[in-house]
Enzyme design. Sequence first.
Site, short mmCIF file in Angstrom:
data_model
loop_
_atom_site.label_atom_id
_atom_site.label_comp_id
_atom_site.label_asym_id
_atom_site.label_seq_id
_atom_site.Cartn_x
_atom_site.Cartn_y
_atom_site.Cartn_z
N TRP A 10 0.84 -1.18 0.04
CA TRP A 10 0.03 -0.02 0.12
C TRP A 10 0.87 1.12 0.19
O TRP A 10 0.35 2.28 -0.11
CB TRP A 10 -1.05 -0.13 1.16
CG TRP A 10 -1.90 -1.11 1.32
CD1 TRP A 10 -2.31 -1.92 0.07
CD2 TRP A 10 -3.12 -1.19 2.14
NE1 TRP A 10 -3.34 -2.51 0.42
CE2 TRP A 10 -3.90 -2.00 1.58
CE3 TRP A 10 -3.52 -0.47 3.16
CZ2 TRP A 10 -5.10 -2.43 2.58
CZ3 TRP A 10 -4.57 -0.72 4.19
CH2 TRP A 10 -5.47 -1.91 3.47
N HIS A 94 12.72 -2.15 -0.20
CA HIS A 94 11.76 -1.65 -1.27
C HIS A 94 12.78 -0.46 -2.03
O HIS A 94 13.50 0.15 -1.25
CB HIS A 94 10.65 -0.93 -0.98
CG HIS A 94 9.71 -0.69 -2.02
ND1 HIS A 94 9.87 0.34 -2.63
CD2 HIS A 94 8.77 -1.46 -2.57
CE1 HIS A 94 9.08 0.32 -3.80
NE2 HIS A 94 8.40 -0.86 -3.55
N GLU A 96 12.05 2.19 -3.15
CA GLU A 96 11.86 3.48 -2.66
C GLU A 96 12.56 3.90 -1.34
O GLU A 96 12.91 5.02 -0.80
CB GLU A 96 10.12 3.72 -2.19
CG GLU A 96 9.29 4.17 -3.81
CD GLU A 96 8.16 3.37 -3.80
OE1 GLU A 96 7.56 3.21 -2.69
OE2 GLU A 96 7.48 3.10 -4.70
N GLU A 166 11.85 -5.95 -8.62
CA GLU A 166 10.96 -4.81 -8.99
C GLU A 166 12.01 -3.91 -9.81
O GLU A 166 12.79 -3.12 -9.09
CB GLU A 166 10.58 -4.15 -7.93
CG GLU A 166 9.37 -4.70 -7.08
CD GLU A 166 8.54 -4.00 -6.16
OE1 GLU A 166 7.47 -4.15 -6.33
OE2 GLU A 166 9.18 -3.02 -5.50
N GLY A 233 1.77 -2.31 -6.19
CA GLY A 233 1.68 -1.03 -5.82
C GLY A 233 0.21 -0.51 -6.01
O GLY A 233 -0.71 -0.87 -5.41
N GLY A 234 0.11 0.54 -6.92
CA GLY A 234 -0.88 1.23 -7.15
C GLY A 234 -2.23 0.33 -7.38
O GLY A 234 -3.42 0.62 -6.68
P1 13P Z 1 3.24 -0.10 -8.92
O1 13P Z 1 2.51 -1.38 -8.73
O2 13P Z 1 2.51 1.14 -8.29
O3 13P Z 1 4.19 -0.02 -9.97
O4 13P Z 1 4.23 -0.44 -7.68
C1 13P Z 1 5.01 -1.55 -7.65
C2 13P Z 1 5.88 -1.80 -6.38
O5 13P Z 1 6.77 -0.86 -5.99
C3 13P Z 1 5.46 -2.54 -5.37
O6 13P Z 1 6.13 -2.46 -4.27
#
Ligand code: 13P
Length: 251
Positions: A10, A94, A96, A166, A233-234
């Site tokens: 999330w 992750h 990020e 990812e 993610g989204g």
């Molecule tokens: P999205 O599915 O929004 O591209 O994000 C992927 C993600 O970073 C899941 O950890």
Amino acid sequence: MRKPIIAGNWKMNNTIAATKALVTDLIPLVKGAKSEVVICTPYTDLATAAELVKGTNIHLGAENVHWAESGAFTGEISADMLVELGVEYVIIGHSERRQYFGETDETVNKRVKAALAKGLKPIICVGETLEQREKNRVKSVLKKQTIGAFQDVTEEDLANIVIAYEPVWAIGTGKTATAQDANDTIKIIRNQIAKLYNRKAANKLRIQYGGSMKPANAAELMAMKEIDGGLIGGASLKAADFAKIVKYYEA
Ligand code: 13P
């Protein structure tokens, strides 16, 4: 032989009220799914989500964990705190966090070991940036991240670990790696695990793909031999979309 695992990340989304609405909608939609279903929520939503998913097939995850047992680490959350809430999985490393919060292969490894020691199941994220891909460094980057994350992790521990591949350039961009590309890159990671442990152990380890995965591309990605699941993610923020990915095999 590897059970598919679809996990929602999330990120920094959903208040408690939004969590109640989303999880309540999700429960009937994913009931009876062949895939293992996980939702990884912000810390503040975990208690609410834990209560709601009790007795369902939805497993709960957090998005990070600190490596220390306790102490003077303002703003951090320990593995014990997560376990107490009924958390089972935890996303570690992750991109990020690597990009914005100083996460390194070393801190990833510390978190992985702390999580395992308390019975939490790490979802370890690896993946290359666009620049690294363009410079043909995918293999070396993934090798370094994998070796770093698995330092002092035993073969027995692998049963409780999931890797999420990812590619950073595919996260939140709408650009998905082609199914073939994702498959081939995951194979590189699996081969690295085989080198660190052995082929049998590597073949048992579940490796997800993550990056703009959605109902429209989930079935194609999941059909690939090396891809054992998705980190979403989204699309995990909408119950109907996430449920369609969880039940990708019905498409
Ligand atoms: P999205 O599915 O929004 O591209 O994000 C992927 C993600 O970073 C899941 O950890």
